[in-house]
Design an enzyme around this catalytic site. Structure first.
Site, PDB file in Angstrom:
ATOM      1  N   THR A  15     -33.516  54.877  52.449  1.00 10.36           N
ATOM      2  CA  THR A  15     -32.483  53.937  52.005  1.00 10.36           C
ATOM      3  C   THR A  15     -32.863  52.500  52.340  1.00 10.36           C
ATOM      4  OG1 THR A  15     -31.343  54.364  54.091  1.00 10.36           O
ATOM      5  CG2 THR A  15     -30.603  55.616  52.199  1.00 10.36           C
ATOM      6  N   ALA A 251     -31.506  47.248  62.411  1.00 14.30           N
ATOM      7  CA  ALA A 251     -30.988  47.982  61.261  1.00 14.30           C
ATOM      8  C   ALA A 251     -31.918  47.678  60.101  1.00 14.30           C
ATOM      9  CB  ALA A 251     -29.577  47.527  60.951  1.00 14.30           C
ATOM     10  N   LYS A 252     -31.688  48.373  58.993  1.00 12.32           N
ATOM     11  CA  LYS A 252     -32.601  48.168  57.870  1.00 12.32           C
ATOM     12  C   LYS A 252     -32.507  46.741  57.334  1.00 12.32           C
ATOM     13  CE  LYS A 252     -33.606  52.880  56.912  1.00 12.32           C
ATOM     14  NZ  LYS A 252     -33.007  54.172  56.627  1.00 12.32           N
ATOM     15  N   ARG A 253     -31.438  46.035  57.685  1.00 11.69           N
ATOM     16  CA  ARG A 253     -31.337  44.641  57.222  1.00 11.69           C
ATOM     17  C   ARG A 253     -32.317  43.720  57.944  1.00 11.69           C
ATOM     18  NH1 ARG A 253     -26.965  45.848  60.293  1.00 11.69           N
ATOM     19  NH2 ARG A 253     -26.844  44.683  62.244  1.00 11.69           N
TER      20      ARG A 253
END
Ligand code: GLU
Length: 277
Positions: A15, A251-253
């Site tokens: 994701t 986080a992926k951000r």
């Protein structure tokens, strides 16, 4: 008696891009499998139809390889427990739901769509679900409602779930206090993270799960699922979380700390692993 061979797993969700936090956890998982002379499996946790993307599968395979990790079973190489992509394993999850329904461990839930939709992803720090107030606990399925409700696991209130974590030592989480009734099946006919994870870790004979410390409460939930499904749970080893320079969990951000970005800046895998505090 000979003990079962060590089988560990890397279970990225496609994701987003992998970052330093994922890399450190996966390196610990790989190192533990290597030290035990065991097998490492790569599983593609791609159940989230809205967010999972094939380009992120390609990216994690490439990033994990760049890190020097090797697996002997996975979506790219196959293996005895194929398929290794969760989106191709729905019948197994459905069978587990049928069992939980037959034994009364789950009940139909018509509550907030938002909470229920969020259940598809592993609840990482700060986004764990609030304790469910039990609104639908005594609900029954109305005729014609099959396939239109979510299913929640009935957590025994006050039950202490104990396990000895390979890194953090003895753990005790109490049902109804530290976590509540959790979603195992969404109303859009997809399993939630906890159910898919337990079904796969058991089916793939994983002997030890290595994952981030933010999933400690998830482990307690999953231990209840193992018991309800009469499956033998693996051992657990939670890895310390990695934070950014402001102390916030990665986080992926955090694209700047993605393995890709670090590699593009010319860092070696060892330097990339050291790129966060
Ligand atoms: N795919 C899940 C995640 O990336 C796996 C969590 C786990 O290791 O169980 O968060």
């Amino acid at each position: 008696m000979a003990s079962a061979p060590y089988r560990g797993r890397l279970a990225p969700s496609p994701t987003g891009l992998l970052h330093v936090g994922h890399a450190r956890t996966f390196c610990i998982a790989a190192e533990r499998a290597r030290a035990a002379g065991g097998t490492l499996i790569c599983r593609n946790d791609d159940l989230d139809r809205d967010r999972a993307k094939p380009e992120f599968v390609r990216a994690f395979l490439e990033d994990l390889t760049w890190l020097g990790l090797k697996w002997s079973e996975g979506p790219d190489v196959g293996g005895p427990f194929a398929p290794y992509s969760q989106s191709e394993r729905l019948p197994q999850y459905r069978a587990a739901l049928d069992r939980l329904q037959a034994t009364g461990w789950v009940y139909p839930c018509r509550c907030s769509r938002r909470d229920i939709l969020a259940a598809i992803a592993a609840p990482h720090a700060g986004d764990d679900e609030p304790i469910y107030p039990g609104t639908c606990r005594s609900a029954r399925l109305a005729p014609g409602e099959v396939g239109r409700v979510a299913w929640r696991f009935r957590v025994p209130a006050g039950e202490a779930v104990r396990f000895v974590d390979g890194h953090f030592g003895p753990q005790c989480l109490v049902g109804g206090r530290d976590f509540g009734d959790f979603v195992v099946w969404r109303q859009d006919e997809l399993p939630a993270y906890h159910l898919a994870c337990v079904v796969d870790d058991a089916a793939m004979h994983i002997s030890e799960v290595v994952r981030g410390a933010d999933l400690l409460a998830s482990t307690a939930r999953q231990l209840l699922l193992y018991r309800a499904l009469e499956l033998v749970p693996p051992a657990f080893h939670h890895a310390p979380l990695v934070a950014d320079a402001n102390g916030q969990r990665l986080a992926k951000r955090h694209d700047a700390l993605s393995l890709r970005a670090l590699r593009a800046r010319g860092l070696t895998p060892t330097e990339a692993l050291a790129a966060a505090p």
